[in-house]
Every structure is written in structure tokens, then in C-alpha cells.
Motif scaffolding. Structure first.
Motif, PDB file in Angstrom:
ATOM      1  N   ASP A 323     -37.808  -2.797 -13.888  1.00 35.07           N
ATOM      2  CA  ASP A 323     -36.422  -2.426 -13.590  1.00 35.07           C
ATOM      3  C   ASP A 323     -35.431  -3.424 -14.166  1.00 35.07           C
ATOM      4  O   ASP A 323     -34.346  -3.053 -14.606  1.00 35.07           O
ATOM      5  CB  ASP A 323     -36.219  -2.312 -12.076  1.00 35.07           C
ATOM      6  CG  ASP A 323     -36.932  -1.089 -11.499  1.00 35.07           C
ATOM      7  OD1 ASP A 323     -37.248  -0.179 -12.302  1.00 35.07           O
ATOM      8  OD2 ASP A 323     -37.170  -1.052 -10.287  1.00 35.07           O
ATOM      9  N   ASP A 324     -35.764  -4.720 -14.146  1.00 34.84           N
ATOM     10  CA  ASP A 324     -34.892  -5.758 -14.704  1.00 34.84           C
ATOM     11  C   ASP A 324     -35.379  -6.084 -16.117  1.00 34.84           C
ATOM     12  O   ASP A 324     -36.429  -6.705 -16.302  1.00 34.84           O
ATOM     13  CB  ASP A 324     -34.921  -7.027 -13.835  1.00 34.84           C
ATOM     14  CG  ASP A 324     -34.361  -6.781 -12.436  1.00 34.84           C
ATOM     15  OD1 ASP A 324     -33.687  -5.746 -12.252  1.00 34.84           O
ATOM     16  OD2 ASP A 324     -34.599  -7.613 -11.552  1.00 34.84           O
ATOM     17  N   VAL A 325     -34.606  -5.651 -17.109  1.00 33.18           N
ATOM     18  CA  VAL A 325     -35.015  -5.837 -18.504  1.00 33.18           C
ATOM     19  C   VAL A 325     -34.697  -7.259 -18.983  1.00 33.18           C
ATOM     20  O   VAL A 325     -35.534  -7.912 -19.609  1.00 33.18           O
ATOM     21  CB  VAL A 325     -34.330  -4.793 -19.405  1.00 33.18           C
ATOM     22  CG1 VAL A 325     -34.616  -5.054 -20.886  1.00 33.18           C
ATOM     23  CG2 VAL A 325     -34.802  -3.390 -19.035  1.00 33.18           C
ATOM     24  N   VAL A 326     -33.500  -7.735 -18.695  1.00 44.63           N
ATOM     25  CA  VAL A 326     -33.112  -9.091 -19.073  1.00 44.63           C
ATOM     26  C   VAL A 326     -32.266  -9.702 -17.959  1.00 44.63           C
ATOM     27  O   VAL A 326     -31.332  -9.061 -17.466  1.00 44.63           O
ATOM     28  CB  VAL A 326     -32.279  -9.123 -20.382  1.00 44.63           C
ATOM     29  CG1 VAL A 326     -31.958 -10.576 -20.777  1.00 44.63           C
ATOM     30  CG2 VAL A 326     -33.000  -8.438 -21.525  1.00 44.63           C
ATOM     31  N   LYS A 327     -32.597 -10.933 -17.608  1.00 49.04           N
ATOM     32  CA  LYS A 327     -31.796 -11.691 -16.650  1.00 49.04           C
ATOM     33  C   LYS A 327     -31.192 -12.888 -17.385  1.00 49.04           C
ATOM     34  O   LYS A 327     -31.905 -13.683 -17.995  1.00 49.04           O
ATOM     35  CB  LYS A 327     -32.662 -12.160 -15.484  1.00 49.04           C
ATOM     36  CG  LYS A 327     -31.869 -12.767 -14.338  1.00 49.04           C
ATOM     37  CD  LYS A 327     -32.771 -13.129 -13.157  1.00 49.04           C
ATOM     38  CE  LYS A 327     -31.960 -13.663 -11.990  1.00 49.04           C
ATOM     39  NZ  LYS A 327     -32.848 -14.055 -10.849  1.00 49.04           N
ATOM     40  N   ILE A 328     -29.861 -12.993 -17.334  1.00 48.96           N
ATOM     41  CA  ILE A 328     -29.144 -14.050 -18.045  1.00 48.96           C
ATOM     42  C   ILE A 328     -28.522 -14.984 -17.014  1.00 48.96           C
ATOM     43  O   ILE A 328     -27.801 -14.527 -16.110  1.00 48.96           O
ATOM     44  CB  ILE A 328     -28.031 -13.449 -18.941  1.00 48.96           C
ATOM     45  CG1 ILE A 328     -28.594 -12.321 -19.816  1.00 48.96           C
ATOM     46  CG2 ILE A 328     -27.361 -14.513 -19.794  1.00 48.96           C
ATOM     47  CD1 ILE A 328     -27.548 -11.363 -20.340  1.00 48.96           C
TER      48      ILE A 328
END
Length: 544
Positions: A323-328
Motif C-alpha cells: 500500500d505504501d509505495v514510497v515514504k519520504i
């Protein structure tokens, strides 16, 4: 103003125009469209006198000033940016100097006849000087440069210190500053960001009073400016009243009507030919047979123009990502300066990209959009903070430099085959065809491809692979309108996540559901589509 009548033009064995006619009237706004190689650039060159028709007539008032912007900007050296723009108006500057000399001469005693002749020359020079906008030439040059993104601090920079894309802006500023009676613009929005495109739109709509004939791959730009479309195709020129969207609808209607007429004519011909074959040997019907043969000889046969087929390609469903593709988190990037110290591109950027989202990254030129995409794609190391790629994420990255790593000796088919080694020949050919490489085109070598063809090839290799997260930096550059529509359709049906930078507003409006804006080193997220972003930021009055 400019009339082209029964123009015939041939390049070698290729016939471009047969009895083609159209006219450019004062103040008209026309879009020039047609497939590559149909003769659009040749038409511009015929109007400017760089080429001549094989037969036919081109008439133009001698006093008509024509400004032509092409993608070939030539060499620029030895001047500042402002001086380079002003240099294009050499005739106007010369007129100003002549007017000053004549004003000085008028203060000296002279014969009445000589004074009368001088006053006549002075009046003619002043009229032409005013017509060319000589009284506000420098102010206009500065305003145009600023509008195209080259502000006062860069006016005095040597023109050779600008990159190719910025030199294109200077070349465009040269043509606009001339203030010609007729503007011929060949892809003026190439290399412009959204802010500059919107400024150019407004300038052409509100400030410029002359006639415009232009090609553009920017659908919104065409729709907002032109009231007539001139189509170059099938060795002729066809005029449609209306903007680009109207042209697409009207062309389809005309084609349906042509197909119906062709069908009726074929039915009639079949009946007549059947009668001739049936009674040709009978003396009693000889007169009737001869009459029908003559009738058929006189009939002008309806031809159906060839139409480029668009092939739909069913892209394989990519593997499902988390569900979370990229966390910045607190992402920052600085570049070292030659004179010491650092330049901050952006800092303290945090956010989350979720599965299935289509997100646009926007901001003025130089805001750091491409650097931000590179940091997420792992193409550059962040100076601080972190980028965490989610579970089962297969990332694909497209940049303008992606075209440079293509093997120039490989063919189109070999390049696609290398990217998808397990795919069958039929699948590979269909993928090539979906991106407009059909027939012998698949055997063209990479070093023989245009910029747009190389872009399409890289995009085909990306979208054909099992990627579920696409990072696209200006994928629409170099692509014509048809290619942009094919890419848009592919991305709308893409089952993964998309993060992209694009200056094509129609593209953004049709695709994205969320917007990241990078401004003064910070990033703001807008939880809505591109229209929502324009509305929330107050930009809708300029760009919507």
C-alpha cells in the motif's frame, strides 16, 4: 495578406503538394497540423521564400514583415541575451538612426525641393519605424525575455553561456520582439515550462495583433489560440474552421461522409461494369455499352486517404506492490558551488506515495523537480533525509537522458527484445506497433531515429516490462499530439503507480489525481486533481 494558389511542390520522388491553396489573412490565428513528412516545414519555407514552389503562385505585400521561429536556432555567440534579442530588429534600429540623422539635417538650411524630398523620406521612415514598434523596442525585448523565463539578472549574460533549451527561448524572444505582421511558429512551446507557456499564450492572445500560423504538440495551447486548422496531408491542404478539438471532430465527420460516398460510388461502378461485361458482345446493346464506358472514364474516382492505424496493446498487469509505495522523510538535496559553499535545491521534504496514485510534480523552472525525481529513483544520493521504497515495488525511471543510453547500432525491434527477452515475436511486434513502430519501422536503427521516436522506444521498453511504479521526467517532450495521446491512454490503463513531471496541461488534467508542488525548496501536497491544484493556488485564471 499572404495567398498561396495552386501550389505544386516535390522533393525528389516525393510529391508534397498538388494544387494546394490557402491564405493567411490579417489577424488570423491558424494551427498547422499533419503527419511527419507531410510538408509542414516546407510550407513555412515556401512562405518565407527559403524554398520556391515548382508551380503555382505565392503573393505577399512587399511591406509585410514575416517572423519565422524554427527549431534550428543557429549559432549564438558574442552578445548578451538582451543584445541577441535586439539584434533581430536591426532594420528597426537602422530606421531609428536614419530618423535621427534626418532630424539633424532638417536643422540645416536647404533648398525647398531638397527639404520636401527629405520630409517625404522622413515621413516614410517614421511610419515604418512606428509600424515595427521602434519606440518601445528595448522595453518590449526586456518584457518578452522576462516572460520567457530570462529575468533582468540574466539580460547581460553571454548568450553562449546558456544551454540549448534556454537558447531556444532567446531565439523565440528574437522573433516575438520583431513584432512582425505574420508570425510563423514551429513548435514554440518546446523547452518552455508551464509558466512560460501561459505567458506566451496570453501575449499572443492579448498583446500581439498580427497573424499567426503555428505547429504545436501542446493541445491546450492550440485550443486556446487558434480559430482555424490547416491540415497538410495526402498532397493537399485542407482548412477547418475552429480549434484543434473541433478539427478532430470535424475530420472524423468528413471521413465518415467520404467513406459513405466512396461506398455508393463503388456500388454504382460495380453495376455499370457488370452491365458492360454482360452486354459487351451483343450488337443490340453496343451503343448503350459504349455510352456507359465513356461515362465511367469521365467519373472522378473517390480515393480514401491512408490513415495511420493505432494498435491497442494489452499491457500485462504488474505485480501488486504494498500500500505504501514510497515514504519520504526530511529529504534534502544540495549541490556544491564552484566558488565554494552549497546551493540548496530543496530541503525538509516529507510525504507518502500510495499504491495506484497518479501524481504530478509541479513547480517553476529550476525549482528542483527533476532532482526530486532522481532522488526517488535512486539516481542521485540525497544530502539529508531518506527515501524508503515499499514492499514488492518494481521501479521504472524515464528521463531525457534515457535516450542517450540506447545502443545506436541496435534496431527498434532488437532494443525492445532486449528489454523483454521472454516475450514472443508477436507480442514484441504488437508492442512496437502500439508505439507507432509499424512495418519496416521496427528495423530502423536507433541512430536513425528522431528525438520523438527515441522517446517512444524508451517508453515502450518501460511499459512493456512488469513495472508497478513509474517515475517519468518530461515523457511528453519530443512527442507529437498523436504520440502523447497513445502514452496518455497507456498510463490511464496502467495498473501501477505514476509520478511524473510534464508541461503538457491536457496530459496532467487527464491523468493525475494528486499534485506535489516544489516551491522555494519546500514541497506541498494537494489532495486533488490538476484542476483542484490550479484552483487552490489561484493559477486557474492563467492556466485553466
Amino acid at each position: 495578406m499572404i495567398h498561396l494558389t495552386n501550389i505544386n511542390k516535390q522533393h525528389g520522388a516525393q510529391v508534397l503538394f498538388q494544387n494546394a491553396s490557402f491564405q493567411i489573412l490579417p489577424g488570423s490565428r491558424s494551427g498547422l497540423v499533419g503527419p511527419n513528412g507531410a510538408g509542414k516545414t516546407t510550407l513555412f519555407r515556401l512562405i518565407t521564400g527559403e524554398e520556391h514552389p515548382d508551380s503555382g503562385e505565392i503573393s505577399c505585400n512587399k511591406k509585410t514583415v514575416i517572423g519565422y521561429f524554427s527549431q534550428d536556432v543557429g549559432e549564438m555567440v558574442g552578445r548578451s541575451a538582451l543584445e541577441e534579442v535586439m539584434a533581430a530588429s536591426a532594420r528597426t534600429v537602422q530606421l531609428g538612426e536614419q530618423i535621427q540623422m534626418m532630424e539633424t539635417a532638417m536643422c540645416e538650411p536647404m533648398e525647398d525641393d531638397a527639404l520636401a524630398a527629405l520630409l517625404e523620406r522622413y515621413g516614410d521612415a517614421q511610419e515604418e519605424f512606428e509600424h515595427r514598434g521602434g519606440y518601445d523596442l528595448e522595453a518590449r525585448a526586456q518584457a518578452v525575455l522576462t516572460g520567457l523565463g530570462i529575468g533582468p539578472v540574466a539580460y547581460d549574460r553571454p548568450v553562449e553561456s546558456f544551454s540549448g533549451g534556454w537558447k531556444m527561448r532567446i531565439a523565440l524572444a528574437r522573433i516575438l520582439t520583431i513584432n512582425p505582421d505574420v508570425l510563423l511558429l514551429d513548435e514554440p512551446t518546446n523547452h518552455l515550462d508551464v509558466e512560460s507557456i501561459v505567458w506566451l499564450e496570453n501575449w499572443l492572445a492579448e498583446e500581439y495583433k498580427g497573424a499567426v500560423l503555428m505547429t504545436s504538440h501542446d493541445r491546450d495551447f492550440m485550443n486556446r489560440l487558434v480559430t482555424r486548422i490547416i491540415e497538410v496531408a495526402n498532397k493537399t491542404v485542407t482548412t477547418y474552421g475552429g480549434n484543434y478539438d473541433f478539427y478532430l471532430r470535424e475530420r472524423e465527420i468528413r471521413r465518415e461522409q467520404l467513406l459513405a460516398s466512396h461506398r455508393r460510388q463503388q456500388e454504382m461502378l460495380a453495376k455499370e461494369e457488370e452491365f458492360i461485361a454482360r452486354f459487351a458482345a451483343r450488337a443490340s446493346h453496343a451503343a448503350q455499352v459504349q455510352s456507359r464506358v465513356k461515362k465511367l472514364d469521365k467519373i472522378e474516382r473517390i480515393e480514401i486517404p491512408a490513415e495511420q492505424r493505432t494498435i491497442k496493446f494489452e499491457f500485462a498487469t504488474p505485480p501488486r506492490a504494498g500500500d505504501d509505495v514510497v515514504k519520504i522523510e526530511n529529504l534534502a538535496k544540495t549541490w556544491p558551488l564552484p566558488e565554494g559553499g552549497e546551493l540548496s535545491v530543496f530541503g525538509g521534504v516529507s510525504g507518502l506515495i500510495r499504491r495506484g496514485e497518479n501524481i504530478a510534480v509541479v513547480g517553476v523552472n529550476g525549482a528542483g523537480k527533476s532532482t526530486f525525481l532522481k532522488a526517488l529513483a535512486g539516481e542521485t544520493e540525497p544530502s539529508a533525509g531518506s527515501v524508503t521504497i515499499g514492499a514488492n515495488v518494481n521501479l521504472g525511471y524515464f528521463s531525457q537522458h534515457a535516450m542517450d543510453i540506447l545502443d545506436p547500432k541496435r534496431t527498434v525491434f532488437e532494443t525492445v527484445q532486449e528489454a523483454l527477452p521472454l516475450a514472443g515475436i508477436g507480442v514484441l511486434r504488437n508492442l512496437c506497433a502500439a508505439f507507432l513502430f509499424q512495418g519496416d519501422d521496427v528495423d530502423k536503427r536507433v541512430d536513425k531515429l528522431s528525438g520523438g521516436e527515441k522517446s517512444r522506444l524508451v517508453l515502450a521498453t518501460l511499459l512493456g516490462r512488469p513495472i508497478n511504479f513509474l517515475i517519468l521526467d518530461e515523457p511528453t517532450n519530443h512527442l507529437d499530439i498523436q504520440s502523447r495521446e497513445i502514452l496518455l491512454d497507456a498510463l490511464q490503463n496502467f495498473a501501477g503507480t505514476v509520478l511524473l513531471v510534464s508541461h503538457d496541461r491536457h496530459f496532467l488534467r487527464s491523468l493525475v489525481g494528486r499534485v506535489f508542488e516544489i516551491d522555494h525548496g519546500e514541497m506541498r501536497a494537494y489532495e486533488g486533481d490538476y484542476e483542484y491544484y490550479l484552483h487552490k493556488t489561484g493559477r486557474d485564471h492563467r492556466a485553466a
